[in-house]
Design a protein around this motif. Structure first.
Motif, short mmCIF file in Angstrom:
data_model
loop_
_atom_site.label_atom_id
_atom_site.label_comp_id
_atom_site.label_asym_id
_atom_site.label_seq_id
_atom_site.Cartn_x
_atom_site.Cartn_y
_atom_site.Cartn_z
N MET A 1 0.66 -1.20 0.03
CA MET A 1 -0.17 -0.10 -0.04
C MET A 1 0.63 1.51 0.09
O MET A 1 0.72 2.14 -0.70
N THR A 2 1.77 1.59 0.27
CA THR A 2 2.90 2.30 0.66
C THR A 2 3.63 2.63 -0.21
O THR A 2 3.29 3.68 -0.79
N ASN A 3 3.56 1.57 -1.50
CA ASN A 3 4.71 1.79 -2.06
C ASN A 3 3.73 2.68 -2.84
O ASN A 3 4.23 3.22 -4.32
N TRP A 4 2.07 1.50 -3.78
CA TRP A 4 1.22 2.94 -4.38
C TRP A 4 0.74 4.20 -3.87
O TRP A 4 1.61 4.98 -4.87
N PHE A 5 0.46 4.33 -2.91
CA PHE A 5 0.92 5.56 -2.46
C PHE A 5 1.87 6.31 -3.50
O PHE A 5 1.88 7.95 -2.74
N ASP A 6 2.86 6.27 -2.49
CA ASP A 6 4.27 6.60 -3.21
C ASP A 6 4.49 7.01 -4.69
O ASP A 6 4.24 8.35 -4.82
N ALA B 1 1.75 7.57 -6.21
CA ALA B 1 0.66 8.33 -6.49
C ALA B 1 1.42 9.86 -6.30
O ALA B 1 0.86 10.82 -6.90
N ILE B 2 1.92 9.24 -5.18
CA ILE B 2 2.48 11.26 -4.49
C ILE B 2 2.94 11.34 -5.80
O ILE B 2 3.65 13.17 -6.22
N TRP C 1 2.90 10.87 -8.83
CA TRP C 1 2.80 11.43 -9.92
C TRP C 1 2.34 12.41 -9.92
O TRP C 1 2.15 13.72 -11.49
N GLN C 2 1.50 12.49 -9.04
CA GLN C 2 1.13 14.02 -8.65
C GLN C 2 1.84 15.14 -9.05
O GLN C 2 1.31 16.18 -9.25
N LYS C 3 3.40 15.25 -7.81
CA LYS C 3 4.33 15.67 -8.21
C LYS C 3 4.56 16.62 -10.13
O LYS C 3 4.96 17.83 -9.88
N GLN C 4 4.75 15.67 -10.44
CA GLN C 4 5.22 15.26 -11.39
C GLN C 4 4.77 16.12 -12.62
O GLN C 4 4.27 16.90 -13.13
N LEU C 5 2.83 16.10 -12.16
CA LEU C 5 1.47 16.22 -13.37
C LEU C 5 1.89 18.53 -12.44
O LEU C 5 1.49 19.30 -13.50
N LEU C 6 2.43 18.65 -11.41
CA LEU C 6 1.75 19.75 -10.61
C LEU C 6 2.90 19.93 -11.61
O LEU C 6 2.91 21.53 -11.81
N ASP C 7 4.52 19.73 -11.72
CA ASP C 7 5.65 20.46 -12.26
C ASP C 7 5.37 21.29 -13.81
O ASP C 7 5.47 21.92 -13.75
N THR C 8 4.94 20.26 -14.31
CA THR C 8 4.17 19.84 -16.10
C THR C 8 3.15 21.16 -15.97
O THR C 8 3.67 21.78 -17.15
#
Length: 66
Positions: free
Chosen positions: A1-6, A8-9, A11-18
């Motif tokens: 679960m932690t691996n999936w959560f990390d 997802a976070i 991915w969201q950071k990459q999206l925000l940077d983009t």
């Protein structure tokens, strides 16, 4: 679960940077457009001044004493 959560976070950071990079690029394009408009306006004013100078010169030659 932690691996999936990390993941997802991350991915969201990459999206925000983009998205931030896209906004910065848009801002640069807008600034360049404003500079182009200013250059076009200066060119128009210079053309009008040149025309006025030629018209004044022509009027001077027409009104001359010769």
């Amino acid at each position: 679960m932690t691996n999936w959560f990390d993941a997802a976070i991350g991915w969201q950071k990459q999206l925000l940077d983009t998205q931030r990079n896209a906004l910065d690029a848009g801002r640069q394009v807008t600034d360049a457009g404003a500079a182009l408009i200013a250059a076009q306006e200066a060119t128009r004013r210079a053309g009008e001044a040149n025309l006025a100078a030629w018209q004044a010169r022509a009027q001077l030659w027409r009104a001359g004493p010769w």
